[in-house]
Design an enzyme around this catalytic site. Structure first.
Site, PDB file in Angstrom:
ATOM      1  N   GLY A  96       0.811  -1.068  -0.142  1.00 44.76           N
ATOM      2  CA  GLY A  96      -0.170   0.145   0.012  1.00 44.76           C
ATOM      3  C   GLY A  96       0.788   1.373   0.148  1.00 44.76           C
ATOM      4  N   SER A  97       0.320   2.712   0.271  1.00 44.18           N
ATOM      5  CA  SER A  97       0.878   3.415   0.344  1.00 44.18           C
ATOM      6  C   SER A  97       2.691   3.627   1.397  1.00 44.18           C
ATOM      7  CB  SER A  97       0.103   5.065   1.278  1.00 44.18           C
ATOM      8  OG  SER A  97      -0.682   4.534   1.953  1.00 44.18           O
TER       9      SER A  97
ATOM     10  N   LYS B 258      -2.766   8.118  19.635  1.00 46.22           N
ATOM     11  CA  LYS B 258      -3.142   7.718  18.038  1.00 46.22           C
ATOM     12  C   LYS B 258      -5.110   7.327  17.656  1.00 46.22           C
ATOM     13  CE  LYS B 258      -1.588   6.674  13.642  1.00 46.22           C
ATOM     14  NZ  LYS B 258      -0.822   5.959  12.952  1.00 46.22           N
TER      15      LYS B 258
ATOM     16  N   ASN C 185     -11.894   9.996  12.461  1.00 42.42           N
ATOM     17  CA  ASN C 185     -12.299   8.742  11.530  1.00 42.42           C
ATOM     18  C   ASN C 185     -13.808   9.067  11.541  1.00 42.42           C
ATOM     19  OD1 ASN C 185     -10.346   8.321   9.529  1.00 42.42           O
ATOM     20  ND2 ASN C 185      -9.317   7.322  11.513  1.00 42.42           N
TER      21      ASN C 185
ATOM     22  N   ASN D 213     -11.951  16.877   7.244  1.00 46.84           N
ATOM     23  CA  ASN D 213     -11.761  16.967   8.653  1.00 46.84           C
ATOM     24  C   ASN D 213     -11.862  18.380   9.112  1.00 46.84           C
ATOM     25  OD1 ASN D 213     -10.804  14.156   8.486  1.00 46.84           O
ATOM     26  ND2 ASN D 213      -8.688  14.397   8.547  1.00 46.84           N
TER      27      ASN D 213
ATOM     28  N   GLU E  58     -11.455   0.561   8.946  1.00 47.29           N
ATOM     29  CA  GLU E  58     -10.645   0.424   9.760  1.00 47.29           C
ATOM     30  C   GLU E  58     -11.199   0.490  10.945  1.00 47.29           C
ATOM     31  OE1 GLU E  58      -6.166   0.318   8.986  1.00 47.29           O
ATOM     32  OE2 GLU E  58      -6.474   2.450   7.925  1.00 47.29           O
TER      33      GLU E  58
END
Lengths: 316, 316
Positions: A9-10, A191, A199, A209, A273
């Site tokens: 992925g990234s 976090k 989210n 955001n 997620e």
């Protein structure tokens, strides 16, 4: 030294590109044979912050075929939290007792994956705020400078010399600092507190955001974070409420125009997620009998949105 | 007999059209002078369930100019709950001590409006499940047959003979039954319980009513309705939890393809009725110290969505 990066992925592509600029043997373990072929054919292109594109070649192997490989010394696991269970067995097969394994996930749940390793190599959690964006299977854009913290996990301890030397050796190719963190669990919860507020709310309201600050949502964020802190404290992690709230505001301000990763997943018809973020908090809360109404509500709403999206995607 | 209909939305126009087919003097009191003019010029067109369009003429007057009118015997108030406070003074001016006033709002809050009448004419709440849709300022579509209940409010009592005779007289022009309800407050709370679950959830997720059954939202609806019942019971209204849940499922099934009125308001950039639905429940809950987490959360999310919409509309 043999290094594997699990997941392309990234973050996986970003590290593959960086490490392949040094004289390391870097292997990217891909989810699909298709991406493996593309990486073998095209190599990896990384667009740096200054716009320059760096092209490098790396070795690659589909994760299903790792049994033939000799073991790696360092493994970066950059797949999503909910994909961890699918990769632990192949990782087991290509690690040796002194392999240094770094988990790069958002959210919580890595300890379950680590439990699945028969013998316990040295395991770490890496948290990063660096921005990266995967433009194609072999092209990654480094979109923002951030910071990275690494700490031993799940047990508190010191970095092994192998990792110590490795991190020192990669300094020339990283522009963002890598810090040693002895309290990585607390940092993970910090976090988590931020992600658990920003989210789901941005996803449900479908707003960038920054909107969370201009509308009357601070009240919900306060209550959500109150619950997060209660759960954290109950399991022995000192998470300070006002510090967490300050952090949330800061992130909303700094990334005011950005769409959260969860909202991007919903808009892209992908799985979010939520399970390893709010879902993980709810799980701990259940085990310790802490009421978490606000997390439950947001969790259910995001799940409903996910299910609705999936049905709509399937009927297209 | 002089009848006034305050507000010319879907229900207002539907009743204006129906009553003007009988030899009554019907006056529609409009919010704006513009709609008043259109009604005077074009009359009212009502598309019936069978597709036939009935055209009638009615008298009309802007609500601001009612001081010149002689008092009405029956007044239907069909404006939204949050507009009530703006129309009570004009209504006061054109009612006499024996005027029968019927409130046709969704949600709760009418008692506050009734308190503003200096002397107390006979007041009623009418609840209806009839479907109507306003196509233009003078054109209404009757979209679904339903039922109507009328009961004295805020005090329990009997219909006055004037209303009794009136309801008997209008039977030939209504196809949906009108029932006398001695427990109108309980029925209001039953309707409130349904609206408080379906409206905000469909609005936040932007899905038609039926989707609430196919996704994992029944859990939230159970909890929300549990809170609603607790508040109702605390103020002396016997609201049964399993009966309310059954009703919610029934409505989701029967109107599975429909967008809730709240979602329509949000999509149209309009103010929603959240304040008189979940907001009213929260208000009562505060007064009686009942915790209503789920209502608070949904309330805040809908408010946030309203505010976001408003900002977006303003910047267009």
């Amino acid at each position: 030294m043999r290094i594997a990066i699990v997941g392309a992925g990234s973050i996986g592509l970003l590290w593959a590109s960086r490490l392949s600029r040094l004289p390391y043997e870097v292997t990217v373990l891909t989810h699909t044979a298709a991406q493996h072929k593309k990486i073998v054919q095209a190599g990896i292109s990384c667009e740096e912050l200054d716009g320059q594109v760096v092209h490098t070649n790396v070795t690659s192997c589909p994760i299903e075929e790792t049994s033939e490989l000799s073991p790696f010394d360092i493994i970066f696991i950059t797949v999503k939290q909910y994909q961890l269970q699918n990769v632990m067995e192949p990782i087991q097969r290509c690690s040796h007792p002194f392999t240094q394994i770094l988990f790069w996930q958002n959210g919580l749940g890595q300890e379950k994956a680590i439990d699945e390793l028969h013998y316990r190599p040295d395991t770490y959690v890496a948290l990063t705020t660096e921005g990266a964006y995967r433009k194609s299977d072999t092209y990654v854009v480094h979109t923002g400078q951030g910071e990275t913290w690494i700490g031993t996990f799940p047990h508190q301890g010191e970095w092994k010399p192998l990792l110590q030397d490795f991190v020192k050796a990669i300094q020339p190719i990283v522009i963002s600092p890598i810090r040693k963190e002895s309290m990585i669990l607390r940092r993970m919860w910090e976090k988590l507190a931020v992600n658990a507020a920003i989210n789901p709310l941005t996803t449900i309201l479908e707003v960038p955001n920054g909107e969370l600050l201009s509308v009357d949502l601070e009240n919900i964020m306060e209550k959500l974070t109150g619950e997060t802190c209660q759960v954290a404290n109950r399991i022995g992690v000192e998470l300070d409420h006002s510090r967490a709230i300050k952090k949330i505001r800061e992130v909303c301000n700094l990334t005011s125009q950005n769409l959260s990763s969860m909202l991007q997943d919903i808009q892209g018809g992908k799985r979010t997620e939520i399970d390893s973020i709010n879902g993980a908090i709810i799980q701990y809360a259940k085990e310790h009998n802490v009421p978490v109404y606000w997390h439950e509500m947001l969790y259910t709403l995001v799940k409903a949105k996910e299910a609705h999206n999936k049905r709509n995607t399937n009927t297209l």
